[in-house]
Enzyme design. Structure first.
Site, PDB file in Angstrom:
ATOM      1  N   HIS A   1      -2.858  -0.911  -3.458  1.00  0.00           N
ATOM      2  CA  HIS A   1      -4.042  -0.364  -2.640  1.00  0.00           C
ATOM      3  C   HIS A   1      -3.269   0.986  -3.975  1.00  0.00           C
ATOM      4  O   HIS A   1      -2.568   2.079  -3.103  1.00  0.00           O
ATOM      5  CB  HIS A   1      -4.098   0.183  -1.866  1.00  0.00           C
ATOM      6  CG  HIS A   1      -4.013  -0.890  -0.786  1.00  0.00           C
ATOM      7  ND1 HIS A   1      -3.894  -1.212   0.853  1.00  0.00           N
ATOM      8  CD2 HIS A   1      -4.453  -2.154  -0.627  1.00  0.00           C
ATOM      9  CE1 HIS A   1      -4.177  -2.358   1.558  1.00  0.00           C
ATOM     10  NE2 HIS A   1      -4.693  -2.940   0.332  1.00  0.00           N
TER      11      HIS A   1
ATOM     12  N   SER B   1       0.735  -1.034   0.270  1.00  0.00           N
ATOM     13  CA  SER B   1       0.331  -0.159  -0.210  1.00  0.00           C
ATOM     14  C   SER B   1       0.805   1.235   0.007  1.00  0.00           C
ATOM     15  O   SER B   1       1.517   1.645  -0.608  1.00  0.00           O
ATOM     16  CB  SER B   1      -1.070  -0.237   1.446  1.00  0.00           C
ATOM     17  OG  SER B   1      -1.521   1.110   1.235  1.00  0.00           O
TER      18      SER B   1
ATOM     19  N   ASP C   1      -3.758  -4.612   6.040  1.00  0.00           N
ATOM     20  CA  ASP C   1      -4.371  -5.740   4.760  1.00  0.00           C
ATOM     21  C   ASP C   1      -3.658  -6.997   4.282  1.00  0.00           C
ATOM     22  O   ASP C   1      -1.910  -6.354   4.144  1.00  0.00           O
ATOM     23  CB  ASP C   1      -5.108  -4.981   3.344  1.00  0.00           C
ATOM     24  CG  ASP C   1      -5.444  -6.156   2.551  1.00  0.00           C
ATOM     25  OD1 ASP C   1      -5.920  -6.627   3.092  1.00  0.00           O
ATOM     26  OD2 ASP C   1      -5.150  -5.406   1.207  1.00  0.00           O
TER      27      ASP C   1
END
Length: 377
Positions: free
Chosen positions: A223, A196, A319
């Site tokens: 992301h 991310s 995540d």
């Protein structure tokens, strides 16, 4: 002492809005604003802010030029704001190349479920990069357009084609100090990487070091907004020996090809080893992230089991932890980027603290470690 923030934007409305959000967090303080890149360069030198938020499109001097000037003379963590357009995506990637650490869409409510979440998102992004001066880089040279010349594209295409030919010459895969690493002896059929915040730079560092004959497919989950992933995949493809593409529904996985999950969707694997394909689905509104590392990792565990080499790189949140847990239960290998080399030590910390990752690696050596593990070094 509060973190000092300089807000840079040519819109008085946006300057006021961003300043109000930042000042509502007690650990942050907007010390001044600037209306263009030239003013930002001057105030960065004079005021020595801890963080700068920077628009891209401004008069007098644009945000990308300002980032280069600031990084060359008074390096400071910079959070970019950009439009959710293809051109905005390309400009944002240019800003990251120039040394900015992170970015948000200018309409950051578009990636949040409500106003409170949007406020928290901006505050967290500023806080997360505030202490990351160790990651500040000298600016990259301005990128010409198009990103890759026709000759370079032809050369890469020929090299990729040669790698799939029985007569293709195997390129050199020598890496420095590779003897420090020892291959586990496991056999792999898939590499999976999730990341991310800080991921675009991290992925570029890793993927550009992989040879054209990398032995199996790579799935990438970053992301990123929907309009950004195509531009990011295109940029990586122009820089790497391996092929990099934005994943499409029905893509058959091929060795030496990296598939970037499209923003705003979920990427899953279907089929069986040797004949696996990608499924790109909406995934519903219940998921916090689209794309979500957990979703892709979980489906990889079901299809490939212990034949997955997986990594969690820099990023905010957790995540990837549950997907990595599923991979570990299936016997797969999970590595995490170490804290020192992360822009944000969130996602890697989550898998490390849970005892899921088996190795914590500095970013600069992840590609080297991969090559040793898959037998190319």
């Amino acid at each position: 002492m509060a973190i000092k923030v300089l807000v840079v934007d040519d819109s008085s409305f946006f300057r006021r809005r961003v300043s109000e959000i930042i000042n509502s967090e007690s650990r942050l303080e907007v010390i001044d604003v600037a209306v263009n890149g030239k003013e930002a360069v001057e105030k960065a030198a004079r005021l020595k802010p801890d963080v700068i938020t920077m628009d891209i499109e401004m008069p007098v001097m644009d945000g990308i030029s300002a980032v280069r000037e600031i990084m060359a003379n008074n390096p400071v963590p910079i959070l970019m704001f950009s439009s959710l357009t293809h051109d905005g995506a390309k400009a944002t990637l240019d800003a990251l190349d120039a040394g900015a650490l992170d970015f948000l869409p200018k309409k950051f409510e578009d990636i949040a479920r409500n106003r409170d979440e949007a406020v928290t998102l901006l505050q967290q992004r500023v806080l997360s990069i505030a202490s990351k001066k160790m990651f500040l880089r000298r600016p990259a040279a301005p990128r010409p357009a198009p990103t890759t010349s026709i000759a370079a594209s032809s050369s890469l295409s020929q090299e990729r084609a040669a790698a799939t030919s029985p007569l293709g010459n195997r390129p050199s895969t020598a890496v420095s100090a590779a003897t420090r690493f020892k291959a586990s002896g496991k056999k792999y059929q898939l590499t999976a990487i999730g990341t991310s915040t800080g991921g675009p730079v991290a992925l570029q560092k890793i993927l550009t070091k992989l040879p054209v004959n990398y032995p199996h497919p790579i799935v990438l989950i970053q992301h990123m907004p929907a309009t950004f992933t195509a531009a990011f995949a295109s940029r990586l493809n122009s820089l790497c020996k391996i092929e990099v593409k934005e994943a499409e529904d029905g893509d058959m996985l091929r060795p030496g090809v990296a598939y970037l999950a499209p923003g705003g969707k979920q990427m899953m694997l279907d089929g069986r080893p040797g004949a696996a394909r990608l499924r790109i689905i909406d995934g519903g509104d219940r998921m916090n992230y689209k794309p979500c590392v957990d979703v892709t990792f979980g489906s990889a565990a079901k299809i490939f089991g212990d034949k997955v080499l997986s990594m969690i790189l820099t990023g905010m949140g957790a995540d990837g932890r549950e997907g990595a847990r599923m991979l570990k239960q299936a016997g797969a290998t999970i590595w995490a980027q170490d804290e020192e080399s992360c822009v944000v030590y969130g996602m890697p910390q989550a898998v490390a603290k849970a005892g899921i990752s088996t190795e914590d690696l500095p970013l600069e050596r992840i590609a080297e470690r991969m090559l040793v593990e898959v037998g190319l070094a």
